[in-house]
Motif scaffolding. Structure first.
Motif, PDB file in Angstrom:
ATOM      1  N   LEU A 432       0.875  -1.176   0.000  1.00 29.97           N
ATOM      2  CA  LEU A 432       0.000   0.000   0.000  1.00 29.97           C
ATOM      3  C   LEU A 432       0.911   1.224   0.000  1.00 29.97           C
ATOM      4  CD1 LEU A 432      -2.842   1.309   0.293  1.00 29.97           C
ATOM      5  CD2 LEU A 432      -2.479   1.286   2.765  1.00 29.97           C
ATOM      6  N   VAL A 470      -9.482  -0.513  -1.140  1.00 32.09           N
ATOM      7  CA  VAL A 470      -8.601  -0.563   0.034  1.00 32.09           C
ATOM      8  C   VAL A 470      -8.776  -1.879   0.789  1.00 32.09           C
ATOM      9  CG1 VAL A 470      -8.107   0.509   2.269  1.00 32.09           C
ATOM     10  CG2 VAL A 470      -8.423   1.927   0.260  1.00 32.09           C
ATOM     11  N   ALA A 473      -6.585  -4.470  -0.530  1.00 33.17           N
ATOM     12  CA  ALA A 473      -5.157  -4.122  -0.621  1.00 33.17           C
ATOM     13  C   ALA A 473      -4.251  -5.143   0.056  1.00 33.17           C
ATOM     14  CB  ALA A 473      -4.910  -2.734  -0.018  1.00 33.17           C
ATOM     15  N   THR A 480      -1.342  -1.161  -4.379  1.00 30.90           N
ATOM     16  CA  THR A 480      -2.374  -0.125  -4.317  1.00 30.90           C
ATOM     17  C   THR A 480      -1.731   1.221  -4.007  1.00 30.90           C
ATOM     18  OG1 THR A 480      -3.888  -1.775  -3.395  1.00 30.90           O
ATOM     19  CG2 THR A 480      -4.581   0.536  -3.277  1.00 30.90           C
ATOM     20  N   ILE A 492      -8.156  -3.519   6.419  1.00 27.14           N
ATOM     21  CA  ILE A 492      -7.409  -4.258   5.397  1.00 27.14           C
ATOM     22  C   ILE A 492      -7.027  -5.627   5.985  1.00 27.14           C
ATOM     23  CG2 ILE A 492      -5.364  -4.312   3.928  1.00 27.14           C
ATOM     24  CD1 ILE A 492      -5.322  -1.278   3.996  1.00 27.14           C
ATOM     25  N   VAL A 506       3.711  -1.134   3.843  1.00 25.92           N
ATOM     26  CA  VAL A 506       3.254   0.242   3.634  1.00 25.92           C
ATOM     27  C   VAL A 506       4.455   1.108   3.280  1.00 25.92           C
ATOM     28  CG1 VAL A 506       2.344   2.305   4.773  1.00 25.92           C
ATOM     29  CG2 VAL A 506       1.212   0.104   5.105  1.00 25.92           C
ATOM     30  N   ARG A 524      -2.167   1.217   8.770  1.00 18.87           N
ATOM     31  CA  ARG A 524      -2.955   0.378   7.856  1.00 18.87           C
ATOM     32  C   ARG A 524      -2.430  -1.051   7.835  1.00 18.87           C
ATOM     33  NH1 ARG A 524      -6.518   3.289   5.163  1.00 18.87           N
ATOM     34  NH2 ARG A 524      -7.642   1.408   5.691  1.00 18.87           N
TER      35      ARG A 524
END
Length: 836
Positions: A432, A470, A473, A480, A492, A506, A524
């Motif tokens: 992500l 999302v 993801a 993404t 997620i 991330v 996330r």
């Protein structure tokens, strides 16, 4: 960590110790609750309400109520609140902020305090950041509330007033901050109490509380109507701005402002044919030039705004989402429209306004939840009186947060990011990528396309589609690209086999101006003990480092002679980044604080006006108040016109009679000779008696019921007209008040003092106009409760579009040359009375 914290634990640790015994009580009741039948469990709701009516408090029944809600949730939703979720629910009920990491189930947490507080039958509001999340959360939890005998509703954009009223009358109401705020403003513009949709503001839970109460607090809510100013000057000012060279202006990126240099001022004077550009009489020219400069040299297309369907659409600086319908205030939006060559919309007139700070502070009890609030705890305490309690995660965090990689140039940074994504994609690990703008998302997308790496770009145009993208993801091999906060509120979950390759990775393409936004992006990954990885890439050309970074750091990098692709890892660099973020956070807090200081002055006045307006809506009779107004207007007129000098006596009385003839007095009712032999007090007594006798005749002729109705409608319309004009006047005062600092005067104090004087003058004018209209009105037939025709479009900025029709009642006959009661400023015959 300081010595005190090492010995006694952090503030949150100490607060959690106090909450632990309550949680133990809830869990101890679990076995008893499991033994209850569905019917017995449902009946607990009525039992709790009865106990509250007999004097028990919500705190008294909290353990049992939470235990009931927990068991019902398991039976209906197959979800049982974890211990940490019980803690979060208690913190919310106590009117505090619960900081809970992403994936900890905040939507379920809210059901506990919502159920408990709904038992008081005063309503619970749960605020989310967009319509999609509000509807989703309500739909997910409605089955639980119905099982427990409670009703729930949702407020989204396209509902009519009846649907809104029904939703607000539910025990628990979901919705967005914008919708709730605008409904409050609209409720204070209605003519009949039956038209109001909201009830009292009792208990509020704000989801993503930092986004709503911090990030969006700089922009007030405004309902406005179309103004009458010409739009031509925006094109002229834009043409002038585009003729300037770099020597004619300076851009201050820290304050996001543009100032003309001496050379620029000379060009402005020549272009607009002015003797002195700085003269006060040229303020309108200055205003248009300033906005044209700002539009041309600080507002960037595809970063600050987009051009879509021949319209300028604002891009939210925090989320990257398109903010359909919102407009920049103070003519900036029109200046951008001129810059881009699209149709220029007219400036607007403010009808009602409030800041989020002052709206949410009206709730009897306010609480909130988010994954990131601790960095703004000082602001939450100072502005809202809210403290932050950090709730531990249900499972230990397994995500690895790597140190930043810093590059000399943006080009080198993006090359490294693309290489990282390509390598990660090859091993099947999902990525992500968080960017700060649509422009940067598309740049990265183009680079990945050239590498042949499949990916999805999320520009956050549609919340539902955004949530779906999302949510996926975490699937294996998924790449993404999204703005930093896109899809917030969506969990997620890792796809099959993803945990084995390291979980969700991330990547932040640059540091945001707020550490909190960076933490949201990191959060996330690593939900509920999942493995994960996060890292930020930074270049010294990034806006944050270029504008707020230290010059010393730039100098060191130059001396080292690093190439674009060389990476820097240093504690000093990391420290410089954090210091830059703290600077911006401090600046932003100051901006929000200043907005609030000014709005606090307006808020005191707004509370007085709305309270009085509410009393008019609810009241059965205004007869006594109207009688007092008649007396006040006449007494004030006599005091103002009578100088006390015998040689001016006849002239004073002539002026007094002429003034009162405009308001209520028929011509030749009294003469100068009659009044000049009386004392001032006797004049007042005589004139008041004449007015009250005239008004009594009017009431007797047409009936008390009709006159009471007209009194109410006329007073409300006059109040609204004067209040709208007062809002504009206060806005003009605020725009110029900053110059008082040059005279060693505190601008906010000056604003408060002068604003109070203006408010007193407005209340006096309300009395005068109300009496004037009531004495001129003629009733033809019994009034009907006609709805005030309104077609409102409400958005969050100073140039929002609202059409507001005046009351056009058949029982009122306003004089052809009187001011129109709709507030347009035109004569009645030229406005609503065109058909006369």
């Amino acid at each position: 960590m300081g010595l005190f914290e090492k010995i006694f634990g952090s503030y949150s640790d100490r607060e959690l110790k106090k909450i632990k015994p309550i949680v133990d009580k809830i869990e101890a009741l679990d076995e008893d609750m499991q033994k209850l039948s569905d019917e017995e469990l449902k009946n607990k709701t009525e039992e709790f309400k009865e106990r509250l009516s007999k004097g028990e408090t919500l705190d008294d029944i909290l353990p049992e109520a939470f235990a009931v809600c927990r068991e019902a949730s398991w039976r209906v939703l197959k979800m049982k609140h974890y211990r940490v979720q019980l803690v979060g629910g208690i913190v919310l009920h106590q009117g505090r902020i619960a900081e809970m990491r992403t994936g900890e189930g905040k939507t379920l947490v809210a059901t506990l305090p919502a159920y408990l507080n709904a038992l008081s039958s005063k309503g619970v509001h749960i605020i989310t950041v967009n319509d999609y999340l509000a509807k989703r959360d309500r739909d997910q939890m409605n089955e639980l509330y119905e099982f427990l005998g409670l009703t729930s509703g949702v407020i989204i954009h396209d509902l009519d007033n009846n649907e809104r009223r029904e939703a607000y009358n539910s025990d628990i109401t979901y919705g967005t901050n914008n919708e709730f705020g605008f409904d409050y403003l609209r409720d204070n513009m209605v003519i009949y109490k039956e038209e109001k949709v909201q009830r009292e503001l009792n208990f509020c839970i704000v989801d993503e509380v930092d986004s709503i109460l911090i990030d969006e607090a700089r922009t007030p809510l405004i309902i406005s109507g179309e103004g009458e100013k010409s739009t031509d000057f925006y094109r002229v000012a834009d043409f002038f701005a585009k003729t300037l060279s770099e020597d004619d202006y300076t851009v201050d990126e820290k304050t996001n402002s543009v100032i003309l240099t001496d050379e620029g001022v000379e060009k402005a004077e020549k272009f607009f044919h002015l003797e002195n550009y700085a003269d006060a009489e040229n303020m309108q020219v200055q205003h248009h030039v300033v906005q044209a400069l700002k539009a041309s040299y600080t507002m960037k297309r595809d970063k600050d705004y987009m051009v879509k369907d021949d319209e300028i659409i604002i891009v939210d600086e925090f989320t990257g989402r398109l903010m359909e319908g919102r407009r920049y205030s103070d003519g900036l939006h029109q200046a951008i429209e001129a810059k881009e060559g699209v149709k220029i919309q007219k400036e607007s007139k403010t009808l009602a306004t409030i800041t989020f700070q002052n709206y949410f502070r009206m709730y009897t009890k306010l609480s909130g939840m988010t994954g990131t609030a601790e960095t703004e705890e000082g602001e939450f305490r100072e502005i809202y009186g809210l403290d932050v309690v950090i709730i531990p995660t249900n499972r230990p965090i397994a995500r690895k947060d790597a140190s930043d990689l810093v590059y000399k140039s943006e080009k080198g940074k993006y090359k490294a990011i693309v290489n990282d994504i390509e390598e990660t994609y090859k091993k099947g690990q999902p990525v992500l990528v968080g960017t700060v703008s649509i422009e940067k998302s598309e740049l990265l997308s183009d680079m990945l396309k050239r590498k042949g790496v499949p990916h999805k770009v999320l520009n956050a145009k549609y919340h539902e589609k955004e949530a779906e993208i999302v949510a996926d993801a975490g699937e294996k091999g998924r790449i993404t690209i999204a703005t930093n906060m896109a899809g917030r509120g969506t969990d997620i979950k890792l796809g099959e086999g993803v945990a084995e390759v390291g979980g969700l990775k991330v990547i932040g393409t640059e540091r945001h101006e707020s550490r909190r936004i960076d933490n949201q992006l990191r959060g996330r990954s690593g939900r509920q003990g999942d493995p994960g990885f996060s890292r930020f890439y930074v270049s010294l050309e990034d806006d944050l480092m270029r504008i707020f970074g230290s010059e010393r750091l730039q100098g060191i990098v130059e001396k080292l002679g690093l190439s674009d692709e060389d990476v820097i890892e240093s504690k000093m660099v990391t420290g410089a980044i954090e210091n830059a973020q703290k600077k911006v956070e401090g600046n932003n807090f100051d901006v929000r604080k200043t907005v609030l200081q000014y709005d606090d002055v307006m808020n005191q006045q707004r509370e007085v006006m709305y309270k009085q307006r509410g009393e008019v809506l609810q009241g059965e009779s205004l007869k006594e108040e109207i009688q007092d107004m008649i007396e006040d207007v006449i007494v004030s007129a006599v005091n103002a016109h009578m100088s006390g000098l015998d040689e001016n006596l006849e002239e004073d009385i002539e002026k007094l009679i002429a003034y009162l003839e405009e308001i209520y007095l028929p011509k030749e009712t009294v003469t100068v000779d009659e009044l000049k032999v009386l004392s001032d007090d006797e004049i007042k007594e005589k004139l008041v008696k004449i007015a009250k006798d005239m008004y009594a005749e009017k009431e007797e002729m047409f009936g008390s019921e009709q006159i009471r109705e007209v009194e109410r409608v006329v007073l409300l319309k006059v109040v609204d007209t004067k209040w709208m004009a007062h809002i504009d006047d206060m806005d003009h005062l605020k725009q110029g008040i900053g110059l008082r600092a040059y005279r060693q005067q505190d601008p906010t104090q000056a604003y408060q003092f002068e604003g109070s004087e203006m408010f007193e003058q407005m209340t006096e004018n309300i009395k005068i106009d109300t009496i004037k209209y009531l004495f001129h009105v003629q009733l033809e037939r019994a009034p009907e409760r006609e709805r005030v025709a309104k077609e409102t479009s409400t958005n969050q900025s100073g140039d929002d579009s609202v059409k507001h029709e005046p009351v056009r009642r058949k029982e009122e006959k306003i004089g052809r040359n009187d001011s129109c009661p709709c507030g347009s400023g035109k004569k009645y015959k030229n406005c609503c009375g065109r058909g006369l």
